[in-house]
Design an enzyme around this catalytic site. Structure first.
Site, PDB file in Angstrom:
ATOM      1  N   ASP A  90     -12.445 -10.259  -0.685  1.00  0.00           N
ATOM      2  CA  ASP A  90     -13.728 -10.368   0.020  1.00  0.00           C
ATOM      3  C   ASP A  90     -14.730  -9.478  -0.708  1.00  0.00           C
ATOM      4  O   ASP A  90     -14.355  -8.492  -1.332  1.00  0.00           O
ATOM      5  CB  ASP A  90     -13.635 -10.059   1.525  1.00  0.00           C
ATOM      6  CG  ASP A  90     -12.988  -8.736   1.877  1.00  0.00           C
ATOM      7  OD1 ASP A  90     -12.991  -7.810   1.044  1.00  0.00           O
ATOM      8  OD2 ASP A  90     -12.486  -8.613   3.014  1.00  0.00           O
ATOM      9  N   HIS A 112     -10.676  -6.027  -2.239  1.00  0.00           N
ATOM     10  CA  HIS A 112     -11.737  -5.837  -1.230  1.00  0.00           C
ATOM     11  C   HIS A 112     -12.886  -5.116  -1.929  1.00  0.00           C
ATOM     12  O   HIS A 112     -12.771  -3.931  -2.251  1.00  0.00           O
ATOM     13  CB  HIS A 112     -11.229  -4.978  -0.075  1.00  0.00           C
ATOM     14  CG  HIS A 112     -10.148  -5.646   0.726  1.00  0.00           C
ATOM     15  ND1 HIS A 112     -10.387  -6.741   1.508  1.00  0.00           N
ATOM     16  CD2 HIS A 112      -8.840  -5.364   0.868  1.00  0.00           C
ATOM     17  CE1 HIS A 112      -9.266  -7.115   2.109  1.00  0.00           C
ATOM     18  NE2 HIS A 112      -8.304  -6.294   1.735  1.00  0.00           N
ATOM     19  N   ASN A 163       2.040  -5.258  -3.158  1.00  0.00           N
ATOM     20  CA  ASN A 163       0.628  -5.536  -2.863  1.00  0.00           C
ATOM     21  C   ASN A 163      -0.122  -4.236  -2.588  1.00  0.00           C
ATOM     22  O   ASN A 163       0.376  -3.374  -1.851  1.00  0.00           O
ATOM     23  CB  ASN A 163       0.574  -6.444  -1.617  1.00  0.00           C
ATOM     24  CG  ASN A 163      -0.792  -7.024  -1.337  1.00  0.00           C
ATOM     25  OD1 ASN A 163      -1.409  -7.622  -2.221  1.00  0.00           O
ATOM     26  ND2 ASN A 163      -1.271  -6.858  -0.104  1.00  0.00           N
ATOM     27  N   GLU A 217      -6.400 -10.641  -1.157  1.00  0.00           N
ATOM     28  CA  GLU A 217      -7.210 -10.392   0.051  1.00  0.00           C
ATOM     29  C   GLU A 217      -8.687 -10.343  -0.298  1.00  0.00           C
ATOM     30  O   GLU A 217      -9.449  -9.534   0.238  1.00  0.00           O
ATOM     31  CB  GLU A 217      -6.782  -9.076   0.727  1.00  0.00           C
ATOM     32  CG  GLU A 217      -5.307  -9.028   1.063  1.00  0.00           C
ATOM     33  CD  GLU A 217      -4.866  -7.761   1.803  1.00  0.00           C
ATOM     34  OE1 GLU A 217      -5.725  -6.998   2.287  1.00  0.00           O
ATOM     35  OE2 GLU A 217      -3.640  -7.539   1.894  1.00  0.00           O
ATOM     36  N   GLU A 234       0.799  -1.236   0.000  1.00  0.00           N
ATOM     37  CA  GLU A 234       0.000   0.000   0.000  1.00  0.00           C
ATOM     38  C   GLU A 234       0.827   1.280   0.000  1.00  0.00           C
ATOM     39  O   GLU A 234       0.586   2.193   0.791  1.00  0.00           O
ATOM     40  CB  GLU A 234      -0.960  -0.028   1.218  1.00  0.00           C
ATOM     41  CG  GLU A 234      -1.871  -1.239   1.203  1.00  0.00           C
ATOM     42  CD  GLU A 234      -2.778  -1.375   2.424  1.00  0.00           C
ATOM     43  OE1 GLU A 234      -2.760  -0.493   3.289  1.00  0.00           O
ATOM     44  OE2 GLU A 234      -3.504  -2.377   2.502  1.00  0.00           O
TER      45      GLU A 234
HETATM   46  O1  G3I Z   1      -3.425  -7.074  18.900  1.00  0.00           O
HETATM   47  C1  G3I Z   1      -4.259  -6.035  19.450  1.00  0.00           C
HETATM   48  C2  G3I Z   1      -4.739  -6.402  20.820  1.00  0.00           C
HETATM   49  O2  G3I Z   1      -3.625  -6.494  21.676  1.00  0.00           O
HETATM   50  C3  G3I Z   1      -5.712  -5.313  21.290  1.00  0.00           C
HETATM   51  O3  G3I Z   1      -6.236  -5.653  22.537  1.00  0.00           O
HETATM   52  C4  G3I Z   1      -6.844  -5.167  20.298  1.00  0.00           C
HETATM   53  C5  G3I Z   1      -7.847  -4.070  20.692  1.00  0.00           C
HETATM   54  O4  G3I Z   1      -8.277  -3.349  19.579  1.00  0.00           O
HETATM   55  O5  G3I Z   1      -6.311  -4.846  19.045  1.00  0.00           O
HETATM   56  C6  G3I Z   1      -5.441  -5.838  18.541  1.00  0.00           C
HETATM   57  O6  G3I Z   1      -4.922  -5.418  17.307  1.00  0.00           O
HETATM   58  C7  G3I Z   1      -5.837  -5.436  16.213  1.00  0.00           C
HETATM   59  C8  G3I Z   1      -5.234  -6.348  15.145  1.00  0.00           C
HETATM   60  O7  G3I Z   1      -6.032  -6.294  13.991  1.00  0.00           O
HETATM   61  C9  G3I Z   1      -5.135  -7.790  15.608  1.00  0.00           C
HETATM   62  O8  G3I Z   1      -6.408  -8.325  15.860  1.00  0.00           O
HETATM   63  C10 G3I Z   1      -5.979  -4.022  15.692  1.00  0.00           C
HETATM   64  O9  G3I Z   1      -6.675  -3.230  16.637  1.00  0.00           O
HETATM   65  C11 G3I Z   1      -6.727  -4.020  14.380  1.00  0.00           C
HETATM   66  O10 G3I Z   1      -6.658  -2.722  13.820  1.00  0.00           O
HETATM   67  C12 G3I Z   1      -6.072  -4.994  13.421  1.00  0.00           C
HETATM   68  O11 G3I Z   1      -6.818  -4.975  12.228  1.00  0.00           O
HETATM   69  C13 G3I Z   1      -6.184  -5.566  11.103  1.00  0.00           C
HETATM   70  C14 G3I Z   1      -5.903  -4.512  10.054  1.00  0.00           C
HETATM   71  O12 G3I Z   1      -5.361  -5.133   8.910  1.00  0.00           O
HETATM   72  C15 G3I Z   1      -4.922  -3.471  10.567  1.00  0.00           C
HETATM   73  O13 G3I Z   1      -4.633  -2.533   9.583  1.00  0.00           O
HETATM   74  C16 G3I Z   1      -7.108  -6.627  10.559  1.00  0.00           C
HETATM   75  O14 G3I Z   1      -7.223  -7.700  11.505  1.00  0.00           O
HETATM   76  C17 G3I Z   1      -6.578  -7.166   9.234  1.00  0.00           C
HETATM   77  O15 G3I Z   1      -7.552  -7.982   8.626  1.00  0.00           O
HETATM   78  C18 G3I Z   1      -6.282  -6.004   8.309  1.00  0.00           C
HETATM   79  O16 G3I Z   1      -5.751  -6.530   7.111  1.00  0.00           O
HETATM   80  C19 G3I Z   1      -5.435  -5.564   6.113  1.00  0.00           C
HETATM   81  C20 G3I Z   1      -4.190  -6.056   5.398  1.00  0.00           C
HETATM   82  O17 G3I Z   1      -3.147  -6.278   6.329  1.00  0.00           O
HETATM   83  C21 G3I Z   1      -3.749  -5.069   4.327  1.00  0.00           C
HETATM   84  N1  G3I Z   1      -4.839  -4.754   3.406  1.00  0.00           N
HETATM   85  C22 G3I Z   1      -6.080  -4.349   4.038  1.00  0.00           C
HETATM   86  C23 G3I Z   1      -6.539  -5.372   5.063  1.00  0.00           C
HETATM   87  C24 G3I Z   1      -7.890  -5.015   5.643  1.00  0.00           C
HETATM   88  O18 G3I Z   1      -7.838  -3.814   6.358  1.00  0.00           O
END
Ligand code: G3I
Length: 304
Positions: free
Chosen positions: A236, A205, A169, A234, A127
């Site tokens: 969906d 997406h 990507n 990715e 990105e």
């Molecule tokens: O690990 C912490 C945890 O310690 C905390 O208690 C909790 C409370 O919010 O957050 C946890 O972290 C979260 C993490 O996922 C793990 O679950 C983050 O808040 C959350 O923002 C994060 O979201 C991820 C996101 O990327 C971050 O940018 C999504 O799961 C994941 O599906 C998403 O994937 C991205 C790709 O990497 C790149 N392309 C877009 C795609 C969708 O957004």
């Protein structure tokens, strides 16, 4: 064949999913994973904040768990992501310039070295381009270290793990537009100058605001014509029923029509596993039952 992975394998492709390490102990989740998929992308576990929480102190436990599962079921691993402006550990915010550049390159080298020989494809850079019509690089702390940060990351990844395929990507690059044109120009330039790049990932997406573009296949093909593999990384699609099933079928058909489109990854297993706060964008419902979209994807995979 009767599963997504085996059906994709019949044409030399993989069919993968994003996986969260903490869900591997969920038997419904694990059962579907083990049965259906032959590629895994760690959803968050290989990102910079997860793998290097303190500078030069690496933490691979959760990502190693996913890699071990992949090995035990014979699935490939898509590494995601070595360098990205999001999900950086807190310590990077006090760095800039050469110090940040060197920290990023050290990160790429250490993580790619840890997983050397175990990764099919790495998202080396994720990105890095701006949305909208500018075609510009996204402003970020990494971009401010110099425009050549992307090629520096790719060279470091190649040196650390020469067997892994190295991908760029991004999202909103699925059709032909200013952003994908800019990525296209970068890939063309990298190929011309011998910067190591093997593949481009199209996140894909999709929802009502951002539907599957009508020129999806043509866009995948023009990148493939540059001499790189293309992968749907990715996928969906928000929606339900027949409309969703038809969109999924069209996306998969586009990949199958492009010889160098060698794999498709959906971004999660059940609807409830999705990063999207609302909507039902995946192939299995919250209980793990196959949706209409699953059946249409399986049919398309078996039609070639
Ligand atoms: O690990 C912490 C945890 O310690 C905390 O208690 C909790 C409370 O919010 O957050 C946890 O972290 C979260 C993490 O996922 C793990 O679950 C983050 O808040 C959350 O923002 C994060 O979201 C991820 C996101 O990327 C971050 O940018 C999504 O799961 C994941 O599906 C998403 O994937 C991205 C790709 O990497 C790149 N392309 C877009 C795609 C969708 O957004």
């Amino acid at each position: 064949a009767t599963t997504l992975g085996a059906s994709a394998a019949a044409s030399g492709r993989y069919f993968g999913t994003a996986v969260a390490a903490y869900k591997l102990s969920d038997s419904t989740y694990s059962g579907i994973l083990n049965r259906e998929f032959n590629s895994i992308t760690p959803e968050n576990e290989m990102k910079w904040d997860a793998t290097e929480p303190q500078q030069n102190q690496f933490s691979f436990g959760s990502a190693d768990q996913i890699v071990a599962r992949a090995r035990s079921i014979g699935a490939k691993v898509r590494g995601h992501a070595l360098a990205w402006h999001q999900q950086q550990p807190g310590w990077t915010s006090s760095l800039s310039g050469t110090a940040l550049r060197n920290a990023m390159l050290n990160h790429v080298t250490q993580v790619a070295t840890h997983y050397k020989g175990q990764i099919d494809s790495w998202d080396v850079v994720n990105e890095a381009f701006e949305d909208g019509g500018s075609g510009a690089r996204r402003d970020s702390n990494l971009q401010r270290t110099g425009n050549d940060w992307i090629e520096a990351a790719f060279r470091a990844a190649r040196a650390a793990d020469p067997a892994a395929k190295l991908c760029y990507n991004d999202y909103n690059t699925d059709g032909q537009n200013a952003k994908s044109n800019a990525v296209y120009a970068m890939v063309q330039d990298f190929k011309a100058r011998g910067v190591p790049i093997d593949c481009v990932g199209f996140q894909s997406h999709f929802n009502a605001q951002s539907p599957l573009p009508s020129d999806y296949q043509a866009n995948l093909q023009r990148f493939a014509n540059l001499g790189v593999d293309v992968q749907i990384t990715e996928l969906d699609i928000e929606g339900s029923g027949t409309a969703q099933a038809n969109s999924y079928a069209a996306a998969v058909r586009a990949c199958l029509a492009v010889t160098r489109c060698n794999g498709i990854t959906v971004w999660g297993i059940r609807d409830s596993d999705s990063w999207r706060a609302s909507g039902t964008p995946l192939l299995f419902d919250n209980s793990g039952n196959k949706k209409a979209a699953y059946n249409s994807v399986l049919d398309v995979l078996n039609s070639v």
